[in-house]
Design a protein around this motif. Structure first.
Motif, PDB file in Angstrom:
ATOM      1  N   ASN A 192      22.255 -35.094  24.012  1.00 37.80           N
ATOM      2  CA  ASN A 192      22.720 -34.124  25.004  1.00 37.80           C
ATOM      3  C   ASN A 192      24.007 -34.533  25.698  1.00 37.80           C
ATOM      4  OD1 ASN A 192      20.641 -32.363  24.648  1.00 37.80           O
ATOM      5  ND2 ASN A 192      19.428 -33.089  26.376  1.00 37.80           N
ATOM      6  N   SER A 194      26.078 -34.627  29.140  1.00 38.59           N
ATOM      7  CA  SER A 194      25.636 -34.775  30.521  1.00 38.59           C
ATOM      8  C   SER A 194      26.131 -33.640  31.406  1.00 38.59           C
ATOM      9  CB  SER A 194      26.125 -36.118  31.091  1.00 38.59           C
ATOM     10  OG  SER A 194      27.519 -36.261  30.938  1.00 38.59           O
ATOM     11  N   ARG A 199      22.942 -29.948  29.670  1.00 35.98           N
ATOM     12  CA  ARG A 199      22.069 -31.117  29.758  1.00 35.98           C
ATOM     13  C   ARG A 199      20.617 -30.801  29.418  1.00 35.98           C
ATOM     14  NH1 ARG A 199      22.983 -35.949  32.921  1.00 35.98           N
ATOM     15  NH2 ARG A 199      21.069 -37.178  33.045  1.00 35.98           N
ATOM     16  N   HIS A 200      20.141 -29.639  29.827  1.00 34.20           N
ATOM     17  CA  HIS A 200      18.721 -29.325  29.672  1.00 34.20           C
ATOM     18  C   HIS A 200      18.447 -28.149  28.727  1.00 34.20           C
ATOM     19  CE1 HIS A 200      17.972 -32.159  32.869  1.00 34.20           C
ATOM     20  NE2 HIS A 200      18.765 -31.485  33.675  1.00 34.20           N
ATOM     21  N   THR A 217      15.379 -31.893  25.007  1.00 37.76           N
ATOM     22  CA  THR A 217      15.172 -33.218  25.600  1.00 37.76           C
ATOM     23  C   THR A 217      15.585 -34.266  24.578  1.00 37.76           C
ATOM     24  OG1 THR A 217      12.887 -33.288  24.805  1.00 37.76           O
ATOM     25  CG2 THR A 217      13.246 -32.463  27.054  1.00 37.76           C
ATOM     26  N   VAL A 221      21.937 -39.234  26.552  1.00 35.06           N
ATOM     27  CA  VAL A 221      22.751 -38.256  27.277  1.00 35.06           C
ATOM     28  C   VAL A 221      24.111 -38.899  27.528  1.00 35.06           C
ATOM     29  CG1 VAL A 221      23.007 -36.896  29.386  1.00 35.06           C
ATOM     30  CG2 VAL A 221      20.747 -37.219  28.385  1.00 35.06           C
ATOM     31  N   SER A 222      25.200 -38.161  27.274  1.00 32.19           N
ATOM     32  CA  SER A 222      26.531 -38.735  27.467  1.00 32.19           C
ATOM     33  C   SER A 222      27.537 -37.630  27.743  1.00 32.19           C
ATOM     34  CB  SER A 222      26.964 -39.526  26.228  1.00 32.19           C
ATOM     35  OG  SER A 222      28.298 -39.999  26.371  1.00 32.19           O
ATOM     36  N   ASN A 223      28.633 -38.007  28.413  1.00 32.59           N
ATOM     37  CA  ASN A 223      29.732 -37.067  28.607  1.00 32.59           C
ATOM     38  C   ASN A 223      30.761 -37.186  27.497  1.00 32.59           C
ATOM     39  OD1 ASN A 223      30.862 -39.558  29.231  1.00 32.59           O
ATOM     40  ND2 ASN A 223      32.156 -38.741  30.873  1.00 32.59           N
ATOM     41  N   THR A 239      22.549 -33.018  17.317  1.00 31.74           N
ATOM     42  CA  THR A 239      23.624 -32.813  18.280  1.00 31.74           C
ATOM     43  C   THR A 239      24.344 -31.499  18.016  1.00 31.74           C
ATOM     44  OG1 THR A 239      25.525 -33.873  19.358  1.00 31.74           O
ATOM     45  CG2 THR A 239      25.462 -33.942  16.961  1.00 31.74           C
TER      46      THR A 239
END
Length: 305
Positions: A192, A194, A199-200, A217, A221-223, A239
């Motif tokens: 995911n 961020s 995100r969700h 889920t 999680v990353s930007n 992804t």
């Protein structure tokens, strides 16, 4: 009467607020400046300004005429600048901003081609996902995707469209199976962003055009999209990435596309620069170069399936 010159004189008189100051700015006599404005009014058959010994004021017609005159003079200046720039050799520092993912996956392959054609241009490249102001931050040109905002007053040229793709590694698919329906995604480990909007849940458009938000889920999680891409190749989960970031991996078999019948979004890739006015040779050649690399702006050139 040189009508274009008379327009310039008229605009300068209004800018300076007097005939005398306009004459000084234009290095003309007061009589010549007065004659230009008078000839212009005679030609138009209407008064453009009211004159007193102390003040100049535009008539209603003068206001409307000045607005168009300023546009015409700017277009003439732009045309002269373009003609002049044709004879100038591209040189100096070209400051380029690019969306991070596009810069890493695509621009890195294109810049050597541009540099080989224009060896006197030094490339100063900044990659980021943050919002930038090209003028304020001192960039000559920028490459944005549609999720990024840029000033609507900028000149924008669409290079291509990149479709968002749902992907996983062959190893992950062997171990966990491929989702066959949208609802199956929620049972998988998802890699995911961020960003709050992703995100969700992932917004997915079905074959009938309806938009469905799929709860997701996962353990990563990353930007940073490139980190998520590497995690996907390593078999850590599913992804979503734009096709310009995944095309080579799909072609090499490192990733496989999932749920190809569903649309996750189409992202225009935009080439943006501050103004056509006095466009330098280095900017003009880069704009032309990028446009030639992407001759079909409505097409996704990175799709392999």
């Amino acid at each position: 009467m040189d009508r274009l010159q008379s327009m310039r004189v008229f605009a300068k008189v209004i800018e300076q607020g007097s005939f005398a100051r306009a004459a000084q700015a234009l290095d003309m006599s007061n009589a010549v400046v007065t004659r230009h404005v008078a000839d212009l009014e005679d030609h138009l058959g209407t008064r453009l300004m009211n004159r007193t010994t102390r003040k100049l004021s535009l008539t209603e017609t003068g206001h409307a005429y000045l607005e168009r005159v300023l546009q015409i003079l700017q277009e003439v200046e732009d045309a002269e600048a373009i003609a002049s720039s044709q004879s100038k050799k591209p040189a100096g520092i070209l400051r380029i901003y690019s969306h991070l993912g596009f810069g890493q996956q695509q621009l890195a392959h294109l810049l050597p081609l541009y540099a080989s054609q224009y060896p006197d241009v030094t490339l100063d490249v900044t990659l980021s996902d943050r919002t930038v102001d090209l003028v304020e931050d001192g960039f000559d040109v920028g490459i944005f995707i549609n999720l990024q905002k840029f000033d609507a007053n900028m000149i924008a040229r669409q290079l291509a469209v990149s479709e968002a793709l749902l992907c996983a590694s062959p190893d992950y698919v062997r171990r966990h199976g491929a989702p066959e329906e949208l609802e199956d995604i929620s049972r998988h480990s998802c890699l995911n962003f961020s960003y709050e909007q992703l995100r969700h849940q992932w917004p997915v458009k079905g074959p009938d055009g309806s938009l469905i938000n799929i709860p997701v889920t996962g353990k990563v999680v990353s930007n940073n999209g490139d980190l998520l891409r590497h995690c996907a190749i390593a078999g850590m989960g599913i992804t979503i990435r734009p096709s310009f970031a995944l095309g080579d991996d799909l072609a090499a078999g490192k990733l496989v596309r999932l749920l190809a019948d569903y649309e996750l979004g189409r992202l225009p890739v935009m080439l943006v620069y501050p103004s056509r006015r006095l466009l330098s040779a280095k900017v003009r050649t880069f704009v032309d170069f990028m446009s030639k690399q992407f001759p079909r702006p409505e097409h996704d050139p990175w799709q392999t399936t």
